[in-house]
Design a protein around this motif. Structure first.
Motif, PDB file in Angstrom:
ATOM      1  N   GLU A 513     -24.214 -26.164 -35.017  1.00 54.02           N
ATOM      2  CA  GLU A 513     -24.842 -27.242 -35.793  1.00 54.02           C
ATOM      3  C   GLU A 513     -24.958 -26.877 -37.268  1.00 54.02           C
ATOM      4  O   GLU A 513     -24.829 -27.734 -38.151  1.00 54.02           O
ATOM      5  CB  GLU A 513     -26.220 -27.566 -35.215  1.00 54.02           C
ATOM      6  CG  GLU A 513     -27.210 -26.427 -35.297  1.00 54.02           C
ATOM      7  CD  GLU A 513     -28.594 -26.834 -34.799  1.00 54.02           C
ATOM      8  OE1 GLU A 513     -29.228 -27.669 -35.501  1.00 54.02           O
ATOM      9  OE2 GLU A 513     -29.022 -26.328 -33.756  1.00 54.02           O
ATOM     10  N   HIS A 514     -25.153 -25.587 -37.554  1.00 55.53           N
ATOM     11  CA  HIS A 514     -25.302 -25.170 -38.946  1.00 55.53           C
ATOM     12  C   HIS A 514     -23.951 -25.176 -39.669  1.00 55.53           C
ATOM     13  O   HIS A 514     -23.865 -25.619 -40.821  1.00 55.53           O
ATOM     14  CB  HIS A 514     -25.927 -23.784 -39.006  1.00 55.53           C
ATOM     15  CG  HIS A 514     -27.215 -23.670 -38.250  1.00 55.53           C
ATOM     16  ND1 HIS A 514     -28.310 -24.474 -38.503  1.00 55.53           N
ATOM     17  CD2 HIS A 514     -27.574 -22.862 -37.212  1.00 55.53           C
ATOM     18  CE1 HIS A 514     -29.289 -24.164 -37.683  1.00 55.53           C
ATOM     19  NE2 HIS A 514     -28.859 -23.191 -36.884  1.00 55.53           N
ATOM     20  N   LEU A 515     -22.904 -24.694 -38.998  1.00 55.31           N
ATOM     21  CA  LEU A 515     -21.582 -24.738 -39.614  1.00 55.31           C
ATOM     22  C   LEU A 515     -21.133 -26.187 -39.783  1.00 55.31           C
ATOM     23  O   LEU A 515     -20.515 -26.543 -40.796  1.00 55.31           O
ATOM     24  CB  LEU A 515     -20.578 -23.950 -38.766  1.00 55.31           C
ATOM     25  CG  LEU A 515     -19.153 -23.856 -39.313  1.00 55.31           C
ATOM     26  CD1 LEU A 515     -19.132 -23.348 -40.755  1.00 55.31           C
ATOM     27  CD2 LEU A 515     -18.291 -22.954 -38.422  1.00 55.31           C
ATOM     28  N   SER A 692     -28.111 -20.149 -39.847  1.00 59.53           N
ATOM     29  CA  SER A 692     -29.386 -20.868 -39.944  1.00 59.53           C
ATOM     30  C   SER A 692     -30.079 -20.557 -41.263  1.00 59.53           C
ATOM     31  O   SER A 692     -30.540 -21.466 -41.971  1.00 59.53           O
ATOM     32  CB  SER A 692     -30.287 -20.478 -38.768  1.00 59.53           C
ATOM     33  OG  SER A 692     -31.574 -21.049 -38.908  1.00 59.53           O
ATOM     34  N   LEU A 693     -30.134 -19.271 -41.619  1.00 59.04           N
ATOM     35  CA  LEU A 693     -30.759 -18.877 -42.880  1.00 59.04           C
ATOM     36  C   LEU A 693     -29.991 -19.419 -44.081  1.00 59.04           C
ATOM     37  O   LEU A 693     -30.581 -19.814 -45.092  1.00 59.04           O
ATOM     38  CB  LEU A 693     -30.839 -17.350 -42.963  1.00 59.04           C
ATOM     39  CG  LEU A 693     -31.775 -16.658 -41.963  1.00 59.04           C
ATOM     40  CD1 LEU A 693     -31.601 -15.152 -42.046  1.00 59.04           C
ATOM     41  CD2 LEU A 693     -33.219 -17.049 -42.234  1.00 59.04           C
ATOM     42  N   LEU A 694     -28.678 -19.469 -43.966  1.00 53.87           N
ATOM     43  CA  LEU A 694     -27.856 -19.958 -45.069  1.00 53.87           C
ATOM     44  C   LEU A 694     -28.123 -21.431 -45.329  1.00 53.87           C
ATOM     45  O   LEU A 694     -28.277 -21.862 -46.489  1.00 53.87           O
ATOM     46  CB  LEU A 694     -26.377 -19.721 -44.752  1.00 53.87           C
ATOM     47  CG  LEU A 694     -25.369 -20.124 -45.833  1.00 53.87           C
ATOM     48  CD1 LEU A 694     -25.631 -19.365 -47.133  1.00 53.87           C
ATOM     49  CD2 LEU A 694     -23.940 -19.873 -45.348  1.00 53.87           C
ATOM     50  N   GLN A 697     -31.518 -21.848 -46.992  1.00 56.40           N
ATOM     51  CA  GLN A 697     -31.511 -21.471 -48.409  1.00 56.40           C
ATOM     52  C   GLN A 697     -30.818 -22.524 -49.258  1.00 56.40           C
ATOM     53  O   GLN A 697     -31.252 -22.837 -50.369  1.00 56.40           O
ATOM     54  CB  GLN A 697     -30.829 -20.111 -48.585  1.00 56.40           C
ATOM     55  CG  GLN A 697     -30.839 -19.578 -50.000  1.00 56.40           C
ATOM     56  CD  GLN A 697     -32.253 -19.370 -50.534  1.00 56.40           C
ATOM     57  OE1 GLN A 697     -33.165 -19.001 -49.797  1.00 56.40           O
ATOM     58  NE2 GLN A 697     -32.448 -19.612 -51.820  1.00 56.40           N
ATOM     59  N   LEU A 698     -29.730 -23.101 -48.752  1.00 59.30           N
ATOM     60  CA  LEU A 698     -29.041 -24.165 -49.484  1.00 59.30           C
ATOM     61  C   LEU A 698     -29.947 -25.382 -49.664  1.00 59.30           C
ATOM     62  O   LEU A 698     -29.925 -26.043 -50.706  1.00 59.30           O
ATOM     63  CB  LEU A 698     -27.754 -24.546 -48.760  1.00 59.30           C
ATOM     64  CG  LEU A 698     -26.603 -23.543 -48.904  1.00 59.30           C
ATOM     65  CD1 LEU A 698     -25.484 -23.855 -47.919  1.00 59.30           C
ATOM     66  CD2 LEU A 698     -26.052 -23.548 -50.336  1.00 59.30           C
ATOM     67  N   HIS A 699     -30.770 -25.668 -48.659  1.00 55.71           N
ATOM     68  CA  HIS A 699     -31.692 -26.801 -48.774  1.00 55.71           C
ATOM     69  C   HIS A 699     -32.783 -26.507 -49.793  1.00 55.71           C
ATOM     70  O   HIS A 699     -33.253 -27.416 -50.489  1.00 55.71           O
ATOM     71  CB  HIS A 699     -32.299 -27.121 -47.409  1.00 55.71           C
ATOM     72  CG  HIS A 699     -31.332 -27.826 -46.507  1.00 55.71           C
ATOM     73  ND1 HIS A 699     -31.596 -28.105 -45.185  1.00 55.71           N
ATOM     74  CD2 HIS A 699     -30.082 -28.311 -46.750  1.00 55.71           C
ATOM     75  CE1 HIS A 699     -30.556 -28.728 -44.651  1.00 55.71           C
ATOM     76  NE2 HIS A 699     -29.630 -28.860 -45.587  1.00 55.71           N
TER      77      HIS A 699
END
Length: 713
Positions: A513-515, A692-694, A697-699
């Motif tokens: 889901e994150h990718l 998930s962390l990436l 951080q982008l948000h």
């Protein structure tokens, strides 16, 4: 008529172990018995007087190692080359030996004071071929060998010593009558052992073991004496095992043992205590195969550690160097320049050294720049022998006195030259793509790589430096993620390109889901993977499982092991992944987002693939070409838990492309970091957690700067 043997010795009246300049001296300072040393020396002296004329040079107070006359110099005929001692502790011996040579009618040659050479300790004449075996590595420099070849008019074969216990050639190497050789192979590097084997037939080589080596069995005096029409072959040494004595006896040598234990404490034995000054001249080709090149290094040489790496490379590969000049610049921001003369024992060793120095950015001085050597392609897909193997760094080749930039830079390729009406074109090609009519660069002349400061920067200069070729542990994931998020945002906002290489672990760890979100929000511009990443992504999207595991509950589903095959079959029925999206069969997931957002992907198949999917390219060469096409122009590559595909992508990627490798297995991360690029970062962590962390951080960045504001760093 055979010339009588004449030997130079020096009485041990002032002998002691006063300092430490070799490993044997360690722990023996002032522990030698002067009386026992005198007794042992006298026994050796009496033995040698039976077979030779022994001359004596007066010992001098304050120079305890004068007793080791082998290091006085090297004699051939009426020519003597005076030693230049490496250590100051022995340099005061030089004038006394020089006077002795001059007073006894020898023409004395002296080397430059900055060029160490320790006489017959590091130079021994072959007893059949007439050439000179010359050692280097600890006490003598390789650059002294051309002087020996010139002054003595003899062929010089250079041998590199690699074991500090055997710091002089005569401690581990003893040429014997009729071309026999007594030696300890482990004291030499691979090249030197190969050279020995090429020059000395197997039946003539007597390789000793470590027990005999540390008893200095090779540090022996070989004297032949004619008596009643018979030649007596004598070998005088400190000690030999019964097995070694038997080997020598079987070859017609008589071994005379005379204990020299007091001198072993200083690192010497029978040969060290003697200098043969009646060396007959043999008919043999003169000269030396020694090669010499001058290189130039430019940049922030000290900050980057480039000078140290270059010099270490030269020494580690069997060469030596002389720094001709070093301009540090006046200000910190000024670039430094250095010119270094590189010497190697022959052309093959020089080629290996130069290939590695070119990778570091070394080049010929402008006034010495040569054109590249070209050889034609004689069979399609096959390069000439000794072709230059490319690196990831931008490269230029000199053709017709002009530097030509190599196109399509990648590692492990060849440089193909095509002549056109506009001039020569240089392209980096993998071997299978070489064509008849092209020429290929061979050797190392006329090649230079262009290294920017970031690619030369030492990873040790800062506590943390993004893209610093380090392998970050999990405790630093948040910091690395923050840096990567900044870079992803910057690349997207300026219209750059990010390529993702992903394995099925992305799906298994909940990262799908994150990718998918990264693709949907425009952070991913190409996707590379294998059959599995696509299959398991679509299995999760269509059936809620990955490898038959319920992704929400974490338990196996009855019949789940068949799910991936059902998905493959469904996509094959549709004809392609894109058609499955068009037909409403595939409605979410990574592959869905690629299709909906026009993000190109390449799936490279393997022998273990089920199905495979109709989009999976099972022709390896075509798949490689697809990967290379999608990598072209990339600013960053994210490698997510796929060792095989990540390493393949790394080999295709030129310098200047930032790479991030994420894997729970440190070995995979290290493999990518070690590929030669200082611009790669390794993150050892769970890939699902990383993604998930990436995204989080982008948000955060989105909230701080909004969707339209460019981020600069």
């Amino acid at each position: 008529m055979t010339q009588p043997v004449r030997i130079l010795m020096c009485a041990p009246h002032h002998y002691d172990v006063d300092y430490v300049i070799n490993p044997w001296m360690e722990g023996n300072v002032h522990r030698s018995s002067r009386d026992l040393a005198e007794e042992q020396w006298n026994k050796l002296y009496q033995v040698l007087k039976t077979y030779a004329t022994v001359d004596l040079v007066p010992p001098q107070q304050g120079w305890p190692d004068m007793v080791f006359t082998a290091n006085a110099g090297l004699v051939l005929g009426d020519v003597a080359v005076l030693s230049r001692f490496f250590h100051p502790e022995r340099q005061g011996e030089e004038p006394y030996f020089q006077n002795w040579f001059a007073e006894n009618g020898f023409q004395v040659h002296t080397l430059p004071k900055s060029l160490p050479f320790e006489g017959a300790g590091d130079a021994l004449f072959d007893r059949a071929g007439g050439w000179l075996w010359a050692g280097y590595g600890f006490r003598s420099e390789l650059d002294a060998h051309p002087y020996l070849a010139k002054w003595l008019d003899v062929e010089v074969l250079s041998l590199r010593l690699v074991d500090r216990r055997f710091y002089h050639l005569d401690t581990c190497f003893c040429p014997l009558t009729d071309g026999y050789l007594l030696y300890y192979p482990e004291a030499f590097d691979t090249y030197s052992n190969r050279l020995i084997e090429l020059r000395v037939p197997a039946e003539k080589r007597i390789a000793i073991d470590e027990v005999d080596a540390v008893n200095f069995a090779c540090n022996a005096v070989n004297i032949d004496r004619s008596q009643d029409g018979q030649v007596e072959r004598i070998i005088v040494m400190n000690q030999a095992s019964d097995g070694l004595k038997q080997q020598l006896n079987d070859r017609g040598f008589t071994v005379i043992e005379t204990p020299l234990t007091e001198f072993l404490k200083a690192g010497g034995a029978a040969k060290c205590l003697t200098l043969k000054v009646t060396e007959p001249r043999h008919a043999a080709p003169n000269g030396s195969p020694l090669q010499s090149r001058v290189i130039r290094l430019e940049g922030h040489l000290l900050d980057s550690g480039l000078v140290s790496r270059a010099l270490d490379t030269i020494l580690a590969n069997g060469g030596s160097f002389q720094v001709l000049n070093f301009d540090l610049g006046e200000q910190r921001q000024d670039q430094s320049r250095a010119e270094v003369r590189v010497s190697a024992p022959d052309a093959s060793v020089m080629a290996d050294i130069m290939g590695q120095l070119i990778d570091l950015g070394a080049m010929s001085p402008p006034q010495q720049a040569s054109n590249a050597t070209l050889e034609p392609v004689e069979k399609a897909g096959v390069a000439p022998d000794d072709f230059y193997v490319t690196t990831i760094y931008p490269t230029e080749v000199r053709i017709q006195d002009q530097w030509v930039k190599v196109q399509g830079q990648r590692m492990d390729g060849a440089i193909a030259i095509t002549q056109t009406a506009e001039g020569p074109i240089a392209r980096c090609k993998i071997l299978r793509d070489l064509q008849l009519g092209e020429s290929v660069v061979v050797g190392s002349e006329g090649i230079r790589t262009l290294r920017n400061e970031s690619s030369l920067k030492s990873s040790k200069t800062e506590e943390f430096s993004f893209m610093g070729a380090g392998v970050s542990s999990e405790r630093r994931v948040e910091l690395v993620v923050e840096q990567i998020a900044w870079d992803l945002r910057r690349i997207r906002d300026r219209g750059g390109k990010v390529v993702v290489t992903a394995g099925p672990v992305v799906i298994h760890t909940g990262g799908s889901e994150h990718l998918s979100q990264l693709i949907r929000e425009g952070y991913v511009h190409a996707l590379l993977g294998g059959n599995a990443i696509a299959v398991h992504d679509m299995e999760q999207s269509m059936l809620g499982t990955s490898l038959g595991m319920d992704m929400k509950r974490g338990v196996s589903v009855h019949g789940g092991h068949r799910h991936h095959l059902k998905v493959i079959n469904a996509i094959r029925r549709c004809g392609s992944i894109a058609q499955a999206v068009d037909q409403g069969i595939l409605t979410s997931g990574i592959m869905y987002e690629c299709v909906k957002n026009n993000v190109p992907f390449a799936l490279a198949g393997s022998i273990r693939d089920d199905g495979p999917l109709p989009d999976t390219q099972m022709d390896l060469l075509t798949a490689q070409a697809d990967y290379a096409r999608l990598i072209d122009g990339a600013d960053m590559i994210l490698m997510l838990s796929s060792m095989l595909h990540s390493i393949g992508v790394g080999n295709m990627t030129p310098s200047g492309v930032k790479m991030v490798c994420v894997d729970i297995n440190p070995a995979v991360v290290t493999k990518l970091s070690d590929r030669g690029s200082i611009e790669s970062t390794g993150v050892v962590t769970d890939v699902g957690l990383f993604l998930s962390l990436l995204v989080q951080q982008l948000h955060r960045l989105q909230g701080q700067y909004g969707s339209g504001q460019a981020v600069s760093v």
